[in-house]
Design an enzyme around this catalytic site. Structure first.
Site, PDB file in Angstrom:
ATOM      1  N   HIS A 187       0.860  -1.191   0.000  1.00 49.16           N
ATOM      2  CA  HIS A 187       0.000   0.000   0.000  1.00 49.16           C
ATOM      3  C   HIS A 187       0.892   1.235   0.000  1.00 49.16           C
ATOM      4  CE1 HIS A 187      -4.161  -1.723   1.036  1.00 49.16           C
ATOM      5  NE2 HIS A 187      -3.414  -2.678   0.529  1.00 49.16           N
ATOM      6  N   CYS A 225      -7.278   3.594   2.753  1.00 53.74           N
ATOM      7  CA  CYS A 225      -6.825   2.988   3.992  1.00 53.74           C
ATOM      8  C   CYS A 225      -7.959   3.179   4.990  1.00 53.74           C
ATOM      9  CB  CYS A 225      -5.555   3.699   4.471  1.00 53.74           C
ATOM     10  SG  CYS A 225      -5.040   3.205   6.122  1.00 53.74           S
TER      11      CYS A 225
END
Lengths: 320, 320
Positions: free
Chosen positions: B216, B247
């Site tokens: 990520h 997120c």
């Protein structure tokens, strides 16, 4: 990383260039008092190298017209290395008069970019550095001279810039009297593989006299490029708080590597910067207030420090 | 990179996971026809591995309720490896029935995260993989099983996740019958140094059966982490077009590594992906239209391909 190099360093310096490279690229003129507040807060957060402005004619860069005053403030902070950009011998005269610790002389390895931005060929800039060195030596000042080789990974005007030409000019700057040199990806063309290749070759030629890497985050590779340069032995990196600076060729696109993101990455990697990232995030918020309407960048301010983080990041938070 | 490893590979696979990891995290429900259009365009751009959805109950993830239909389309595209996420044996039954090429079984190395998200301990997931393997073998299908070890670099709930535990679970998944495994930085805690360390150890244990890295970009290190994993020998990377995914712990923060930025970086490094980045940028624009109101990410769409670029990028543009 070739196996014959030393392992990468456990300490690194993040040099703040937001007050020069950042502010010169955006329309807002930040008042001198705010610049002084910025420098004091960055110093309090642990930053020990700050580029405070540029000695260019005020009509060209009104944002930096107060460089002498800002530098005078920076010189009051013990242990702070206050640098200025000087495009020519006139700027160097002012930097020496004002007692800057370091003057950075930009050279563009792209001949086209050099003629367009500096109105000199790269070799004419090398000759100017020789004159600046003579002036420095005659002045009795201890101001260091850094030759900054820009467009080192390519150029929007010229296209490819040969590695051999970048390396030739880097060595020529040192031969002309620069105390040290840096390599800059002025327009965001670098990738980690090209960074590894060029920095390894450059380090093999001049060792630690290659003192800094300057990356832009134009295409999201800023931190990846820092990592590749760090693997090649570089321990000083330019960065701008809130990633200010932009890219003149792509409105809204990211500019310089973001200081707070870079400090966080290095600390997280176990590379000590001496900088308190929580204090930087607080400073970013203040600076963002002064730059209302400008496009800012960076990720850490939005994601926050990791919750329940691993030990390295917990230590960071604890120092706040 | 330790000197006893092979030099990093000159080819890499970028696996599109936007249709699963991306879409499951955002509110907009993309119609099946658009998903099919996305897959066809990604395939035309050169993508050959796409995670098309997830076999979970539709009431939990209405965004992915049409996974069977989307998978049926993907199976019509010659040479496309169509994968689905399956959280348990019920999902695996459906993946086998529908003839997925690959099923990815998520395991969370963080016990706290595992209990909260999967309602099983990590070792109960390992046991489920053994049952899935038995089911697969009995079915006569050739669907591959990939065990995806998530929270491999830390966890927002639990904090630190020990490397030894990540490695133990990775090996346990293979021992239980997974054909291969991947490591995922589910919450954006990884940095290039921790990536290099964990992936080198993991590769030393299981070699090429460690088949993919999933990062990520929560704190801007997504591409730096890819570079570190690539140096450690990894040649398959998950990514989401337009960086969708977000997120869950930081609204607005970046999610997965952005497909088009990752493809550009790899190609620029001289690592062939087989993907036409110009076609990806055009697809991104279409997908952005469907996701109006959602926060998108990435840099290349804004900065554009380099003008007068160096040869590698010129080749990319020429294939458009």
């Amino acid at each position: 990383m070739p196996s014959d190099l030393q392992p990468p360093a456990a300490r690194a310096t993040v040099r703040e260039v937001g007050l020069r490279d950042g502010l010169q690229s955006i329309a807002t003129v930040v008042p001198t008092a705010h610049k002084i507040e910025w420098i004091s807060a960055a110093y309090a957060a642990g930053q020990r190298e700050i580029e405070v402005g540029s000695f260019v004619p005020a009509r060209l860069l009104p944002q930096l017209a107060d460089t002498a005053e800002v530098l005078a403030h920076a010189k009051n902070l013990p242990g702070l290395v206050a640098s200025v950009l000087v495009p020519n011998i006139k700027g160097a005269e002012r930097a020496l008069e004002q007692g800057a610790d370091l003057m950075i002389v930009p050279l563009s390895a792209s001949r086209a970019h050099s003629l367009a931005n500096l109105r000199k060929t790269p070799d004419e800039v090398v000759a100017e550095v020789a004159r600046i060195r003579a002036l420095r030596d005659a002045s009795g000042r201890r101001t260091l001279i850094e030759g900054g080789v820009g467009t080192a990974f390519g150029c929007t005007l010229q296209g490819e810039v040969a590695e051999s030409e970048v390396l030739r000019l880097m060595v020529a700057l040192l031969d002309a009297g620069a105390d040290r040199v840096s390599l800059a990806d002025t327009v965001g063309f670098a990738d980690p593989a090209s960074v590894a290749r060029l920095f390894e070759k450059a380090r093999a030629l001049v060792g630690d006299r290659l003192a800094c890497a300057h990356f832009h985050d134009t295409r999201g590779m800023g931190l990846a490029n820092v990592y590749a340069a760090w693997q090649a032995g570089i321990t000083r990196f330019d960065a701008c708080l809130a990633g200010i600076g932009g890219c003149p060729h792509a409105p809204g696109a990211s500019g310089n590597v973001t200081t707070e993101d870079l400090v966080f990455m290095l600390e997280r990697m176990g590379v000590a910067t001496g900088i308190d990232v929580t204090a930087l995030l607080a400073l970013r918020q203040r600076v963002a207030g002064w730059l209302s309407g400008e496009t800012l960048h960076g990720t850490l301010w939005q994601a926050g420090l990791p919750q329940n983080a691993a030990p390295a990041a917990l230590r960071l938070a604890a120092t706040a």
